[in-house]
Design a protein around this motif. Structure first.
Motif, short mmCIF file in Angstrom:
data_model
loop_
_atom_site.label_atom_id
_atom_site.label_comp_id
_atom_site.label_asym_id
_atom_site.label_seq_id
_atom_site.Cartn_x
_atom_site.Cartn_y
_atom_site.Cartn_z
N GLU A 152 0.72 -1.28 -0.08
CA GLU A 152 -0.11 -0.18 -0.01
C GLU A 152 0.84 1.36 0.03
N ALA B 127 3.22 3.36 -3.30
CA ALA B 127 2.46 2.06 -3.37
C ALA B 127 2.61 1.23 -4.49
N VAL C 82 -6.85 5.85 -2.41
CA VAL C 82 -7.23 4.61 -2.68
C VAL C 82 -8.13 4.58 -3.94
N GLN D 186 -4.30 2.41 6.99
CA GLN D 186 -3.64 3.00 5.57
C GLN D 186 -4.15 4.28 5.31
#
Ligand SMILES: Cc1cc2nc3c(=O)[nH]c(=O)nc-3n(C[C@H](O)[C@H](O)[C@H](O)COP(=O)(O)OP(=O)(O)OC[C@H]3O[C@@H](n4cnc5c(N)ncnc54)[C@H](O)[C@@H]3O)c2cc1C
Lengths: 139, 422
Positions: free
Chosen positions: A53, A60, B112, B190
């Motif tokens: 991650e 990442a 993300v 995260q």
């Protein structure tokens, strides 16, 4: 997406490369990726994170990773790993671990596994492109 | 920010005292003392005897109340939706449902979502929504090299994001532990760690978009750590009604980031400026909405971003956009627009007092919470006994000043009784 355009461009400029030589076609095996996961855990995860991650400082190996490497050849990625990684001890990855890592990176970025392992031959690796994912396969 | 915080001052005094020692020739002894205090971790304890700080009392009379805001936290039972789906030939990446943690998770959550968008190697994407999640997502996508158009009904200043409290509370009503499952903790961590770095990169910018300040928790009895044990008398859980029935259902993850967040400290009687028996000091980080929005919008436009005012009535309209990758950041509105019935409302409201730049601290006492920000002192009435259940299922979004005035009254005698330097 741009896939068709690429295939056409590829066919024109790289006539020697078969048109289906992209990672969308399953260019590594599950077994290879599983071995790669073990290498990753040992050599890469301490910086890139257990799930690849990354952090604010360390890239990442998912997500933006695809934008960095997409449309490059698998050989370019493999060469880079062999040359520059791990950053604290570049050039210390065994060549066959290199291949396993590439397989693992392809897998965690959504590229399908196939029946044949990634070739060891450099010219053959250079003929495999890292394809953009098909939109329908993004999880 | 002009700060009257006493703690940094005490730190400077301690530093000065050490320099004096070094200058005095007691170098060896001084070095020994230095390493001893480094080892102890708490430098303040090696400084001069604690002194009562001078804090400017906050003005909390009813006439100071200049604004009321009400807002719905977009809680999604399983945690924020970061999943994908196809609408025709368009890839939609979701980024909504951040509960009471949207500001705090914004950078990590954007990372993300943008990561998923990037995997099809688009050159341009659309972002729907321009609250804190949509705008941050747009900037993160631009930093990754994408051309971005935001389609939205309202720009950030008119969104729910601007009606929040705005402190770093990354696990506040972020998910219910059962539907979130064990895996969400890792993703949360995260996103939180990445967001923390994002905020760190904004500290000290003009207009103070992100600020650290002292927060004081006051009590008449010794403070006790809150536990979230299930009440066996309450039967059932969030399903099938779609709402949690008790506090123990909420997920908590702050223990995972203990290394980031400074420890709270009990003030000794001599250093307690408030007329209560117990005061605990901690550091809180908060976001000043006007300047924060200004920084993000400036970067968005400087990178060539385009903002299109548009209201979507149906998901199929996402498929008609010219961008074939769309990130959906519509917050609570996703419940209706995307028919996501796992999103439920948790109402919250804030009162805003005239800004007081000489009183830059936060305070909690009984149900009252006050936090001095650039655009006003934000007041909340959070009933301690209800905890995270307060406001659950309530989608009434009109403010009601009465509960805010009530806690201002509780705090008035505290402010009147504040002591200066001992
Ligand atoms: C009282 C209160 C206190 C809070 N305190 C904190 C805190 O201290 N710290 C913290 O981290 N979080 C806090 N929160 C939570 C935080 O405010 C939210 O999680 C966050 O605002 C969600 O942001 P968002 O961008 O997803 O949603 P929104 O701000 O609601 O933005 C949604 C965007 O989508 C657009 N949109 C919606 N529907 C459509 C449509 N159909 N067509 C086009 N555009 C559309 C809107 O115009 C808007 O631009 C608090 C919330 C409340 C209510």
């Amino acid at each position: 997406m741009g896939g068709l355009k690429w295939v056409l461009a590829g066919a024109l400029t790289l006539a020697a490369v078969p048109v289906n030589a992209g990672t969308a076609n399953g260019v590594y095996t599950e077994a290879q990726a599983a071995e790669g996961a073990a290498v990753f855990a040992e050599r890469c995860a301490m910086c890139h994170g257990k799930q690849a991650e990354g952090t604010w400082e360390v890239p990442a190996l998912k997500g933006k990773f695809m934008a960095n490497w997409g449309r490059e050849s698998v050989a370019a990625l493999s060469d880079y790993l062999g040359r520059a990684m791990p950053q604290f001890a570049p050039g210390t990855l065994e060549p066959k671990d290199n291949g396993r890592l590439v397989a693992y990176l392809l897998k965690i970025n959504g590229h399908p596994a196939g029946a044949k392992p990634l070739p060891e031959d450099h010219a053959a690796l250079a003929a495999i492109r890292i394809d953009p994912l098909a939109a329908t396969t993004v999880k | 920010m002009s700060s009257q915080n006493w703690y940094p001052q005490a730190g400077r005094n301690a530093h000065y005292a050490r320099r004096q020692m070094l200058r005095g020739g007691a170098a060896l002894g001084a070095l020994g003392a230095l390493s001893a205090c480094t080892g102890a971790g708490k430098v303040a304890s090696a400084g001069p005897a604690p002194r009562r700080p001078y804090l400017t009392p906050m003005r909390v009379t009813p006439d100071q109340l200049i604004d009321m805001k009400c807002c719905i936290r977009p809680v999604r039972a399983a945690g924020p939706n970061l999943g994908t789906q196809m609408i025709g030939d368009t890839l939609v990446v979701h980024n909504y449902g951040h509960g009471g943690s949207g500001w705090s998770l914004s950078w990590g959550s954007a990372e993300v979502a943008v990561g998923k968008a990037l995997s099809v190697l688009p050159s341009e994407i659309a972002v729907v929504g321009c609250g804190i999640i949509g705008l941050t997502t747009a900037v993160v996508a631009q930093r990754a090299g994408l051309k971005v158009t935001i389609y939205t009904r309202d720009v950030i200043q008119r969104t729910r994001s601007f009606r929040a409290h705005g402190s770093f509370t990354p696990d506040s009503r972020v998910a219910l532990s059962a539907p979130a499952g064990a895996g969400f903790g890792d993703l949360w961590e995260q996103m939180t760690r990445l967001s923390w770095k994002g905020f760190r990169s904004m500290l000290g910018l003009p207009g103070d978009p992100v600020v650290f300040q002292d927060a004081f928790a006051l009590s008449d009895a010794p403070p006790v750590k809150k536990h979230h044990d299930a009440d066996p008398a309450i039967k059932g859980a969030w399903e099938p009604g779609g709402l949690p029935l008790q506090e123990s259902e909420w997920a908590h993850y702050m223990d995972r980031i203990k290394d980031l967040v400074p420890d709270p400290v009990m003030l000794e009687a001599g250093e307690n400026p408030f007329p209560v028996a117990y005061t605990r000091r901690s550091s809180e980080m908060h976001f000043n909405f006007p300047s924060y929005a200004h920084h993000l919008l400036t970067e968005f436009y400087q990178r060539g971003g385009l903002m299109v005012m548009r209201d979507f009535n149906d998901p199929s309209q996402y498929g008609q956009l010219k961008e074939k990758v769309v990130i959906n950041a519509t917050g609570y509105a996703a419940r209706d627009l995307w028919r996501d019935k796992t999103v439920f409302p948790v109402r919250g409201q804030t009162g805003w007092l005239v800004p007081q730049h000489d009183a830059s601290y936060s305070l909690r006492y009984k149900n009252a919470s006050l936090m001095a920000k650039n655009d006003g002192i934000v007041v909340m009435n959070n009933p301690i006994d209800l905890g995270e259940m307060f406001g659950v299922g309530d989608s009434m979004e009109l403010p009601d000043p009465a509960p805010i005035l009530e806690v201002m009254k509780i705090v008035e005698p505290i402010m009147a009784g504040m002591k200066g330097i001992a």
